[in-house]
Design an enzyme around this catalytic site. Structure first.
Site, PDB file in Angstrom:
ATOM      1  N   ARG A 107       0.815  -1.214   0.000  1.00  0.00           N
ATOM      2  CA  ARG A 107       0.000   0.000   0.000  1.00  0.00           C
ATOM      3  C   ARG A 107       0.848   1.264   0.000  1.00  0.00           C
ATOM      4  O   ARG A 107       0.385   2.314  -0.443  1.00  0.00           O
ATOM      5  CB  ARG A 107      -0.992  -0.013   1.170  1.00  0.00           C
ATOM      6  CG  ARG A 107      -2.019  -1.136   1.010  1.00  0.00           C
ATOM      7  CD  ARG A 107      -3.089  -1.132   2.058  1.00  0.00           C
ATOM      8  NE  ARG A 107      -2.536  -1.094   3.405  1.00  0.00           N
ATOM      9  CZ  ARG A 107      -3.258  -0.851   4.486  1.00  0.00           C
ATOM     10  NH1 ARG A 107      -4.543  -0.615   4.391  1.00  0.00           N
ATOM     11  NH2 ARG A 107      -2.692  -0.853   5.676  1.00  0.00           N
ATOM     12  N   GLU A 147       3.475  -6.568  13.463  1.00  0.00           N
ATOM     13  CA  GLU A 147       2.507  -6.846  14.524  1.00  0.00           C
ATOM     14  C   GLU A 147       1.903  -8.234  14.464  1.00  0.00           C
ATOM     15  O   GLU A 147       1.419  -8.738  15.466  1.00  0.00           O
ATOM     16  CB  GLU A 147       1.411  -5.771  14.582  1.00  0.00           C
ATOM     17  CG  GLU A 147       0.550  -5.648  13.352  1.00  0.00           C
ATOM     18  CD  GLU A 147       1.108  -4.678  12.304  1.00  0.00           C
ATOM     19  OE1 GLU A 147       0.298  -4.180  11.515  1.00  0.00           O
ATOM     20  OE2 GLU A 147       2.325  -4.464  12.238  1.00  0.00           O
TER      21      GLU A 147
END
Length: 172
Positions: free
Chosen positions: A60, A97
């Protein structure tokens, strides 16, 4: 800037449990689909720094970094997942994460001393951004700053980047 913040936040949707249970994914596709919001984000990121190259982090980050590079009259350099670039690369592993990964940049992507802005959509734990900073520096360029659309402050990613300026259009 508060108008820009509202413009951005009104066009980002939360997708719970994506890509895995317990993660709330920040979907920027509604923002990208809005030409006014997308243009405002690109203009804000492009006008903040004078640089030679804009680095976009897969995937992205590419969506934001390429038009920012065009607007800033700078070159665009992709940082990609391992195995996606065709020429000789430098690589860096990192934790994120919800897992770990390896990213790469072409060894010849930068001339010595070039000024570089790293652009990504979201700053979360800072693992990807930290790895990208290391790649750019190892390739001989200077990281001027990291600019992101949104920073997830509760994940403390900025702490991993204490030696580089971080600019977030929105902090949540």
């Amino acid at each position: 800037m508060s108008d820009l913040r509202t413009l951005i936040l009104d066009r980002i949707r939360d997708v719970p449990d994506y890509p895995q249970p317990g993660v709330v994914f920040k979907d920027i596709t509604p923002l990208l689909a809005d030409p006014k919001a997308f243009a405002a984000v690109v203009d804000e990121l492009a006008g903040a720094y004078r640089v030679d190259k804009i680095v976009g982090i897969e995937a992205r980050g590419f969506i934001l970094a390429a038009p920012v590079a065009h607007k800033a009259a700078a070159g665009f350099v992709p940082v990609r997942k391992k195995g996606k670039l065709p020429a000789e690369t430098l690589e860096e592993s990192y934790d994120l994460e919800y897992g770990s990964a390896v990213i790469e940049v072409h060894r010849d992507a930068f001339a010595p001393g070039e000024r570089v802005l790293i652009v990504d959509d979201v700053l979360a734990t800072g693992g990807t951004a930290r790895a990208t900073v290391e790649l750019v520096r190892r390739a001989g360029a200077e990281v001027v700053a990291i600019a992101v659309l949104m920073e997830l402050a509760f994940l403390n990613g900025r702490e991993r980047l204490d030696d580089v300026e971080v600019r977030s259009l929105v902090i949540v």
